[in-house]
Write a protein that holds these residues in place. Structure first.
Motif, PDB file in Angstrom:
ATOM      1  N   GLN A 146      -8.290 -10.121-122.857  1.00 28.84           N
ATOM      2  CA  GLN A 146      -7.712  -9.360-120.632  1.00 28.84           C
ATOM      3  C   GLN A 146      -8.094 -11.084-120.173  1.00 28.84           C
ATOM      4  OE1 GLN A 146     -10.438  -6.752-118.671  1.00 28.84           O
ATOM      5  NE2 GLN A 146      -9.209  -5.176-119.296  1.00 28.84           N
ATOM      6  N   PHE A 147      -6.302 -11.011-118.978  1.00 30.56           N
ATOM      7  CA  PHE A 147      -6.245 -11.808-117.843  1.00 30.56           C
ATOM      8  C   PHE A 147      -5.840 -11.597-117.111  1.00 30.56           C
ATOM      9  CE2 PHE A 147      -4.019 -12.840-122.543  1.00 30.56           C
ATOM     10  CZ  PHE A 147      -5.002 -13.685-123.110  1.00 30.56           C
ATOM     11  N   ARG A 148      -6.267 -12.321-116.411  1.00 32.72           N
ATOM     12  CA  ARG A 148      -6.278 -12.485-114.522  1.00 32.72           C
ATOM     13  C   ARG A 148      -4.020 -12.555-114.950  1.00 32.72           C
ATOM     14  NH1 ARG A 148      -9.714 -11.900-110.870  1.00 32.72           N
ATOM     15  NH2 ARG A 148     -11.138 -12.406-111.429  1.00 32.72           N
ATOM     16  N   GLY A 159       9.308  -5.186-113.316  1.00 30.58           N
ATOM     17  CA  GLY A 159       7.756  -6.049-112.413  1.00 30.58           C
ATOM     18  C   GLY A 159       8.340  -7.659-113.009  1.00 30.58           C
ATOM     19  N   CYS A 160       7.775  -8.173-111.996  1.00 26.66           N
ATOM     20  CA  CYS A 160       7.915  -9.948-112.320  1.00 26.66           C
ATOM     21  C   CYS A 160       6.053  -9.491-112.376  1.00 26.66           C
ATOM     22  CB  CYS A 160       7.855 -10.787-111.037  1.00 26.66           C
ATOM     23  SG  CYS A 160       8.245 -12.434-111.084  1.00 26.66           S
ATOM     24  N   LEU A 161       5.871 -10.218-113.795  1.00 26.76           N
ATOM     25  CA  LEU A 161       4.421 -10.689-113.644  1.00 26.76           C
ATOM     26  C   LEU A 161       3.858 -12.316-113.759  1.00 26.76           C
ATOM     27  CD1 LEU A 161       1.379  -9.764-114.554  1.00 26.76           C
ATOM     28  CD2 LEU A 161       2.175  -9.423-117.015  1.00 26.76           C
ATOM     29  N   GLU A 162       3.181 -12.317-113.229  1.00 29.87           N
ATOM     30  CA  GLU A 162       2.837 -14.245-113.230  1.00 29.87           C
ATOM     31  C   GLU A 162       1.740 -14.833-113.689  1.00 29.87           C
ATOM     32  OE1 GLU A 162       3.390 -16.105-109.526  1.00 29.87           O
ATOM     33  OE2 GLU A 162       4.262 -13.877-108.490  1.00 29.87           O
ATOM     34  N   LEU A 163       1.530 -14.605-114.671  1.00 34.25           N
ATOM     35  CA  LEU A 163       0.452 -16.012-115.439  1.00 34.25           C
ATOM     36  C   LEU A 163       0.172 -16.653-115.771  1.00 34.25           C
ATOM     37  CD1 LEU A 163       0.227 -12.497-118.557  1.00 34.25           C
ATOM     38  CD2 LEU A 163      -1.415 -13.027-116.793  1.00 34.25           C
ATOM     39  N   PHE A 164      -1.175 -17.081-115.798  1.00 37.85           N
ATOM     40  CA  PHE A 164      -1.424 -18.200-116.378  1.00 37.85           C
ATOM     41  C   PHE A 164      -1.499 -18.844-118.334  1.00 37.85           C
ATOM     42  CE2 PHE A 164      -2.259 -19.430-112.053  1.00 37.85           C
ATOM     43  CZ  PHE A 164      -1.915 -20.809-112.013  1.00 37.85           C
ATOM     44  N   ASN A 165      -1.328 -17.593-118.877  1.00 34.62           N
ATOM     45  CA  ASN A 165      -1.268 -17.214-120.491  1.00 34.62           C
ATOM     46  C   ASN A 165      -0.277 -17.650-120.985  1.00 34.62           C
ATOM     47  OD1 ASN A 165      -3.680 -15.896-118.347  1.00 34.62           O
ATOM     48  ND2 ASN A 165      -4.768 -17.056-120.413  1.00 34.62           N
ATOM     49  N   GLN A 166      -0.127 -17.794-122.022  1.00 34.57           N
ATOM     50  CA  GLN A 166       1.053 -17.310-122.921  1.00 34.57           C
ATOM     51  C   GLN A 166       0.535 -16.195-123.501  1.00 34.57           C
ATOM     52  OE1 GLN A 166       3.984 -19.586-123.799  1.00 34.57           O
ATOM     53  NE2 GLN A 166       3.162 -21.749-122.577  1.00 34.57           N
ATOM     54  N   VAL A 167       2.323 -15.674-123.491  1.00 33.52           N
ATOM     55  CA  VAL A 167       2.412 -14.110-123.672  1.00 33.52           C
ATOM     56  C   VAL A 167       3.777 -14.116-124.226  1.00 33.52           C
ATOM     57  CG1 VAL A 167       2.753 -11.436-123.688  1.00 33.52           C
ATOM     58  CG2 VAL A 167       0.688 -12.951-122.649  1.00 33.52           C
ATOM     59  N   SER A 168       4.698 -13.462-125.688  1.00 29.69           N
ATOM     60  CA  SER A 168       5.205 -13.617-126.113  1.00 29.69           C
ATOM     61  C   SER A 168       6.473 -12.207-125.621  1.00 29.69           C
ATOM     62  CB  SER A 168       5.354 -13.255-127.944  1.00 29.69           C
ATOM     63  OG  SER A 168       3.977 -14.513-127.972  1.00 29.69           O
ATOM     64  N   VAL A 169       7.420 -13.131-125.933  1.00 35.96           N
ATOM     65  CA  VAL A 169       8.253 -12.021-125.896  1.00 35.96           C
ATOM     66  C   VAL A 169       8.662 -10.895-126.008  1.00 35.96           C
ATOM     67  CG1 VAL A 169      11.264 -11.733-124.969  1.00 35.96           C
ATOM     68  CG2 VAL A 169       9.899 -13.676-124.378  1.00 35.96           C
ATOM     69  N   GLY A 170       8.560  -9.578-126.601  1.00 30.28           N
ATOM     70  CA  GLY A 170       8.565  -8.620-126.952  1.00 30.28           C
ATOM     71  C   GLY A 170       7.025  -7.864-127.078  1.00 30.28           C
ATOM     72  N   GLN A 171       6.712  -8.974-126.255  1.00 26.76           N
ATOM     73  CA  GLN A 171       5.139  -8.011-126.396  1.00 26.76           C
ATOM     74  C   GLN A 171       4.326  -7.284-125.857  1.00 26.76           C
ATOM     75  OE1 GLN A 171       2.851  -9.460-128.530  1.00 26.76           O
ATOM     76  NE2 GLN A 171       1.521  -8.113-128.247  1.00 26.76           N
ATOM     77  N   SER A 201       1.638 -20.443-112.372  1.00 28.04           N
ATOM     78  CA  SER A 201       1.692 -19.463-113.313  1.00 28.04           C
ATOM     79  C   SER A 201       3.776 -19.105-114.382  1.00 28.04           C
ATOM     80  CB  SER A 201       1.717 -18.691-112.231  1.00 28.04           C
ATOM     81  OG  SER A 201       2.742 -18.244-111.631  1.00 28.04           O
ATOM     82  N   ILE A 202       3.343 -18.617-115.070  1.00 27.46           N
ATOM     83  CA  ILE A 202       4.600 -18.398-115.781  1.00 27.46           C
ATOM     84  C   ILE A 202       4.982 -16.923-115.447  1.00 27.46           C
ATOM     85  CG2 ILE A 202       5.500 -18.081-118.724  1.00 27.46           C
ATOM     86  CD1 ILE A 202       2.967 -19.472-119.406  1.00 27.46           C
ATOM     87  N   ILE A 203       5.807 -17.032-115.825  1.00 25.75           N
ATOM     88  CA  ILE A 203       6.388 -15.717-114.760  1.00 25.75           C
ATOM     89  C   ILE A 203       7.311 -15.282-116.167  1.00 25.75           C
ATOM     90  CG2 ILE A 203       8.900 -15.115-113.003  1.00 25.75           C
ATOM     91  CD1 ILE A 203       8.254 -18.068-111.723  1.00 25.75           C
ATOM     92  N   TYR A 204       6.613 -13.482-116.282  1.00 28.17           N
ATOM     93  CA  TYR A 204       7.805 -12.503-116.869  1.00 28.17           C
ATOM     94  C   TYR A 204       8.296 -12.279-116.288  1.00 28.17           C
ATOM     95  CZ  TYR A 204       4.352 -15.349-120.200  1.00 28.17           C
ATOM     96  OH  TYR A 204       3.270 -16.174-120.811  1.00 28.17           O
TER      97      TYR A 204
END
Length: 243
Positions: A146-148, A159-171, A201-204
């Motif tokens: 879990q990440f905030r 939607g646009c999701l902002e995280l400080f954690n790495q997530v792969s495209v397609g995940q 933050s990384i933008i997904y």
């Protein structure tokens, strides 16, 4: 290049439409030069090279999801309109004008598709005060971890999701939110990723997976809540400024 595109993917459709634009405009540009007997003079060669360089930067901006894509789209849109008007009304060759007309239509379609939060989320870049930012706090679960994070720009089922954690495209991910003392979970898939600045933050770009009626209702409720929350925060900001 075309063989590598998957036209079932909306992003690849935009790339395909951009390549088609380039081909039509080149044909129209050369045809217009032939009609006006200006082929191979200095002005033709200069404009031809400028066109090739501009399209190279344009396609690169699209491939890397740079926001300069929108400035260049505006410039090309004006160029298409001027060219089609010139060929219809001045030169008198509507067939050439139709090429620029189709290019303008393809440009408009491409811009609409790519304007989704999946690729180009809307950001109020001038807003530094987090009290008035239109986003929703959430928890994101990826592979049991879990990440905030924060959700923003909820439109068109995405939607646009902002995280400080790495997530792969397609995940595939699960997004949990607390709204009006209610907690519910939405399922989504990461479609794009942008890392703007180190320390930010990384933008997904995430696409919500609405496999059943309940999920569709939750996604609609979340979008409506975000829209209303944005309006309230804007009103609160102007009220704070007037004090």
């Amino acid at each position: 290049m075309l063989s590598k595109l998957n036209l079932q993917n909306s992003y690849d459709k935009v790339k395909f439409l951009t390549i088609v634009q380039f081909i039509l405009v080149l044909i129209g540009f050369v045809a217009e030069a032939l009609v006006t007997q200006s082929v191979l003079n200095f002005s033709f060669i200069f404009q031809f090279i400028l066109l090739l360089v501009a399209y190279n930067f344009y396609y690169s901006a699209l491939s890397n999801l740079f926001y300069s894509y929108w400035n260049m789209s505006l410039i090309f849109g004006i160029y298409y309109l001027v060219s089609l008007t010139r060929n219809f009304l001045v030169i008198g060759h509507p067939m050439i004008g139709i090429l620029f007309c189709f290019s303008f239509v393809f440009l408009a379609i491409a811009c609409y598709i790519v304007s989704s939060p999946l690729y180009y989320p809307r950001f109020h870049w001038w807003e530094y005060d987090f009290r008035f930012r239109a986003d929703i706090r959430c928890w994101v679960e990826v592979d049991g971890k879990q990440f905030r994070g924060r959700l923003s720009d909820l439109r068109r089922g995405a939607g646009c999701l902002e995280l400080f954690n790495q997530v792969s495209v397609g995940q595939p991910i699960q997004i949990s939110v607390d709204i009006l003392n209610q907690n519910f979970t939405l399922f989504a898939e990461v479609r794009s990723k942008r890392e703007p600045i180190i320390g930010r933050s990384i933008i997904y770009g995430v696409k919500f997976v609405n496999n059943d009626l309940e999920q569709r209702q939750r996604q609609k409720f979340l979008t409506n809540y975000w829209n209303e929350s944005k309006k309230i925060k804007i009103r609160n900001k102007f009220a704070a400024v007037q004090k």
